[in-house]
Scaffold this motif. Structure first.
Motif, PDB file in Angstrom:
ATOM      1  N   PRO A   9       0.794  -1.323   0.102  1.00  0.00           N
ATOM      2  CA  PRO A   9       0.071   0.029  -0.051  1.00  0.00           C
ATOM      3  C   PRO A   9       0.938   1.277  -0.086  1.00  0.00           C
ATOM      4  CG  PRO A   9      -0.025  -1.120   2.084  1.00  0.00           C
ATOM      5  CD  PRO A   9       0.511  -1.938   1.273  1.00  0.00           C
ATOM      6  N   ALA A  10       0.818   2.059  -1.113  1.00  0.00           N
ATOM      7  CA  ALA A  10       1.605   3.256  -1.170  1.00  0.00           C
ATOM      8  C   ALA A  10       0.796   4.581  -1.814  1.00  0.00           C
ATOM      9  CB  ALA A  10       2.877   2.959  -2.192  1.00  0.00           C
ATOM     10  N   ALA A  11      -0.442   4.492  -1.311  1.00  0.00           N
ATOM     11  CA  ALA A  11      -1.582   5.406  -1.752  1.00  0.00           C
ATOM     12  C   ALA A  11      -1.815   6.431  -0.928  1.00  0.00           C
ATOM     13  CB  ALA A  11      -2.735   4.618  -2.426  1.00  0.00           C
ATOM     14  N   GLY A  12      -0.928   6.462   0.208  1.00  0.00           N
ATOM     15  CA  GLY A  12      -1.326   7.469   1.256  1.00  0.00           C
ATOM     16  C   GLY A  12      -0.869   8.848   0.683  1.00  0.00           C
ATOM     17  N   ILE A  13      -1.253  10.075   1.495  1.00  0.00           N
ATOM     18  CA  ILE A  13      -0.862  11.197   1.216  1.00  0.00           C
ATOM     19  C   ILE A  13       0.093  12.001   2.435  1.00  0.00           C
ATOM     20  CG2 ILE A  13      -2.941  11.868  -0.068  1.00  0.00           C
ATOM     21  CD1 ILE A  13      -4.038  13.346   2.318  1.00  0.00           C
ATOM     22  N   GLY A  14       0.309  11.011   3.219  1.00  0.00           N
ATOM     23  CA  GLY A  14       1.211  11.424   4.275  1.00  0.00           C
ATOM     24  C   GLY A  14       1.128  12.860   5.033  1.00  0.00           C
ATOM     25  N   LYS A  15      -0.185  12.879   5.600  1.00  0.00           N
ATOM     26  CA  LYS A  15      -0.648  14.143   6.238  1.00  0.00           C
ATOM     27  C   LYS A  15       0.142  14.604   7.497  1.00  0.00           C
ATOM     28  CE  LYS A  15      -4.805  12.778   7.107  1.00  0.00           C
ATOM     29  NZ  LYS A  15      -4.970  11.651   6.352  1.00  0.00           N
ATOM     30  N   ARG A  16       0.689  13.649   8.313  1.00  0.00           N
ATOM     31  CA  ARG A  16       1.502  13.670   9.289  1.00  0.00           C
ATOM     32  C   ARG A  16       2.922  13.962   9.158  1.00  0.00           C
ATOM     33  NH1 ARG A  16      -0.311   8.308  12.121  1.00  0.00           N
ATOM     34  NH2 ARG A  16      -0.534   7.652   9.897  1.00  0.00           N
ATOM     35  N   LYS A  23       4.939  10.998   1.661  1.00  0.00           N
ATOM     36  CA  LYS A  23       6.209  10.666   2.221  1.00  0.00           C
ATOM     37  C   LYS A  23       7.022   9.616   1.400  1.00  0.00           C
ATOM     38  CE  LYS A  23       3.874   7.835   5.661  1.00  0.00           C
ATOM     39  NZ  LYS A  23       3.382   7.770   6.957  1.00  0.00           N
ATOM     40  N   GLY A  78      -7.316   3.360  -2.431  1.00  0.00           N
ATOM     41  CA  GLY A  78      -8.734   3.809  -2.023  1.00  0.00           C
ATOM     42  C   GLY A  78      -8.588   4.976  -1.062  1.00  0.00           C
ATOM     43  N   ASP A  79      -9.544   5.394  -0.396  1.00  0.00           N
ATOM     44  CA  ASP A  79      -9.515   6.487   0.582  1.00  0.00           C
ATOM     45  C   ASP A  79      -8.868   6.060   1.874  1.00  0.00           C
ATOM     46  OD1 ASP A  79     -12.821   7.513  -0.424  1.00  0.00           O
ATOM     47  OD2 ASP A  79     -10.985   7.953  -1.313  1.00  0.00           O
ATOM     48  N   GLU A  80      -9.041   4.721   2.298  1.00  0.00           N
ATOM     49  CA  GLU A  80      -8.401   4.341   3.714  1.00  0.00           C
ATOM     50  C   GLU A  80      -7.059   3.311   3.104  1.00  0.00           C
ATOM     51  OE1 GLU A  80     -10.548   6.994   5.468  1.00  0.00           O
ATOM     52  OE2 GLU A  80      -8.992   5.608   6.230  1.00  0.00           O
ATOM     53  N   SER A  84      -6.856   0.395  -0.005  1.00  0.00           N
ATOM     54  CA  SER A  84      -5.921   0.145  -0.691  1.00  0.00           C
ATOM     55  C   SER A  84      -5.494  -1.368  -0.890  1.00  0.00           C
ATOM     56  CB  SER A  84      -4.771   0.986  -0.311  1.00  0.00           C
ATOM     57  OG  SER A  84      -5.129   2.313  -0.549  1.00  0.00           O
ATOM     58  N   ALA A 103       4.499   0.991   2.284  1.00  0.00           N
ATOM     59  CA  ALA A 103       5.503   1.573   1.499  1.00  0.00           C
ATOM     60  C   ALA A 103       6.399   2.093   2.499  1.00  0.00           C
ATOM     61  CB  ALA A 103       5.008   2.173   0.393  1.00  0.00           C
ATOM     62  N   LYS A 207       8.006   2.836  10.855  1.00  0.00           N
ATOM     63  CA  LYS A 207       6.886   3.316   9.985  1.00  0.00           C
ATOM     64  C   LYS A 207       7.332   4.732   9.860  1.00  0.00           C
ATOM     65  CE  LYS A 207       2.555   3.715  10.726  1.00  0.00           C
ATOM     66  NZ  LYS A 207       2.323   5.106  10.542  1.00  0.00           N
TER      67      LYS A 207
HETATM   68  N1  LIG Z   1      -5.619   5.304   1.605  1.00  0.00           N
HETATM   69  C1  LIG Z   1      -4.517   5.004   1.943  1.00  0.00           C
HETATM   70  C2  LIG Z   1      -3.762   5.353   3.134  1.00  0.00           C
HETATM   71  C3  LIG Z   1      -2.389   4.810   3.169  1.00  0.00           C
HETATM   72  N2  LIG Z   1      -1.697   3.925   2.411  1.00  0.00           N
HETATM   73  C4  LIG Z   1      -0.715   3.284   2.657  1.00  0.00           C
HETATM   74  O1  LIG Z   1      -0.499   2.704   3.971  1.00  0.00           O
HETATM   75  C5  LIG Z   1       0.704   2.906   4.725  1.00  0.00           C
HETATM   76  C6  LIG Z   1       0.759   3.271   6.087  1.00  0.00           C
HETATM   77  O2  LIG Z   1      -0.063   4.288   6.259  1.00  0.00           O
HETATM   78  P1  LIG Z   1       0.200   5.671   6.786  1.00  0.00           P
HETATM   79  O3  LIG Z   1       1.624   5.799   7.306  1.00  0.00           O
HETATM   80  O4  LIG Z   1      -0.780   6.270   7.717  1.00  0.00           O
HETATM   81  O5  LIG Z   1       0.622   6.597   5.267  1.00  0.00           O
HETATM   82  P2  LIG Z   1      -0.362   7.858   5.392  1.00  0.00           P
HETATM   83  O6  LIG Z   1      -1.787   7.630   5.298  1.00  0.00           O
HETATM   84  O7  LIG Z   1       0.251   8.611   4.042  1.00  0.00           O
HETATM   85  O8  LIG Z   1      -0.010   8.953   6.321  1.00  0.00           O
HETATM   86  P3  LIG Z   1      -0.785  10.056   6.884  1.00  0.00           P
HETATM   87  O9  LIG Z   1      -1.995   9.301   8.119  1.00  0.00           O
HETATM   88  O10 LIG Z   1       0.035  10.622   7.815  1.00  0.00           O
HETATM   89  O11 LIG Z   1      -1.662  10.945   6.048  1.00  0.00           O
HETATM   90  C7  LIG Z   1       1.429   4.056   3.733  1.00  0.00           C
HETATM   91  O12 LIG Z   1       2.520   3.127   3.108  1.00  0.00           O
HETATM   92  C8  LIG Z   1       0.412   4.548   2.862  1.00  0.00           C
HETATM   93  O13 LIG Z   1       0.981   4.926   1.682  1.00  0.00           O
HETATM   94  C9  LIG Z   1      -2.632   3.451   1.265  1.00  0.00           C
HETATM   95  O14 LIG Z   1      -2.011   2.626   0.594  1.00  0.00           O
HETATM   96  N3  LIG Z   1      -3.647   4.097   1.324  1.00  0.00           N
END
Ligand SMILES: Nc1ccn([C@@H]2O[C@H](COP(=O)(O)OP(=O)(O)OP(=O)(O)O)[C@@H](O)[C@H]2O)c(=O)n1
Ligand SMILES: C[C@](O)(CO)[C@H](O)COP(=O)(O)O
Length: 229
Positions: A9-16, A23, A78-80, A84, A103, A207
């Protein structure tokens, strides 16, 4: 040997992380976090293909040298995180087991993955995890301690997380249908009353979440003298 499909899963936006780009595209020793993670996974002798789940609007993956690698299949996420992961699993061809690895965890060690994969000899999945070392406190909304949580048998869940494909699909789907949010695959299995094994892994399998994690990840990667750098 059971067949294994790997989902990243590499679809996050890295808010934190509070960075301008997600990220997974920030650099460690000149390579993106995602490239480190994928190159580490594909260097494991039991991993030959990886399903990488990307944000539908991801414009950066295609700029990477490994974007055209024949051992990668990209899937829209996806959204969560759980959405994904589900999308990644549904894209896999025949597989008996699914290995899910964030990821954002580029420092994972190959020996730890090997130990986790040994679970396929039975029919019970599991996760890499590290025992809690500190005294654990539960606070209230005012940051006042309400309880000291016994740390005996308390673990930090990591990834990879490794489960029989059908069991994981059923569990994730059931949680989705019931509106139960899960932050890892094990939670879905637990919700269904399934057994999940804990396989001790290294604390260095962090992580990447906040800015200070980047320098620590570079230190750990350096410590592992990775040859593909
Ligand atoms: N909708 C999402 C949210 C997260 N991820 C992935 O799940 C992994 C762990 O999630 P997290 O560390 O929470 O990444 P982010 O959601 O990007 O970070 P944040 O919560 O800070 O936005 C990451 O490799 C992220 O890319 C994903 O594939 N799809
Ligand atoms: C899956 C995980 O890495 C296990 O610790 C964690 O649950 C991911 O949580 P996040 O909030 O999506 O980073």
């Amino acid at each position: 040997m059971s067949s294994i499909a790997v989902v990243v899963p590499a679809a996050g936006i890295g808010k934190r992380m509070q960075s301008e780009i997600p990220k997974q595209y920030l650099k460690l020793h000149g390579q993106t976090v995602l490239e480190h993670t994928l190159n580490q996974l594909i260097s494991h002798s039991n991993i030959a293909h990886i399903y990488v789940v990307l944000h539908p609007d991801d414009m950066l993956f295609s700029t990477l040298d490994i974007a055209d690698a024949d051992w990668i299949t990209t899937v829209p996420g996806g959204d969560e995180r759980s959405d994904s992961v589900m999308a990644g699993i549904l894209a896999t061809n025949h597989a008996d087991w699914i290995l899910v690895h964030d990821a954002a965890r580029p420092c994972v060690k190959l020996d730890d993955i090997t130990n986790l994969l040994k679970l396929s000899k039975d029919n019970t999945g599991g996760i890499l995890a590290a025992p809690v070392r500190d005294t654990m406190k539960r606070g209230d909304s005012q940051h006042v301690i309400k309880q000291t949580v016994c740390r005996e048998n308390l673990w930090h869940a990591q990834t990879p997380q490794f489960f029989p494909k059908q069991q994981l699909l059923t569990a994730l789907h059931s949680c989705q249908q019931a509106g139960i949010a899960v932050t890892d695959e094990a939670s879905a299995i637990e919700q269904m009353g399934g057994t999940v094994k804990l396989v001790e892994g290294c604390y260095s399998n962090i992580k990447i979440t906040h800015p200070e994690d980047l320098a620590l990840a570079e230190f750990y990667i350096n410590q592992q003298n990775r040859t593909y750098l």
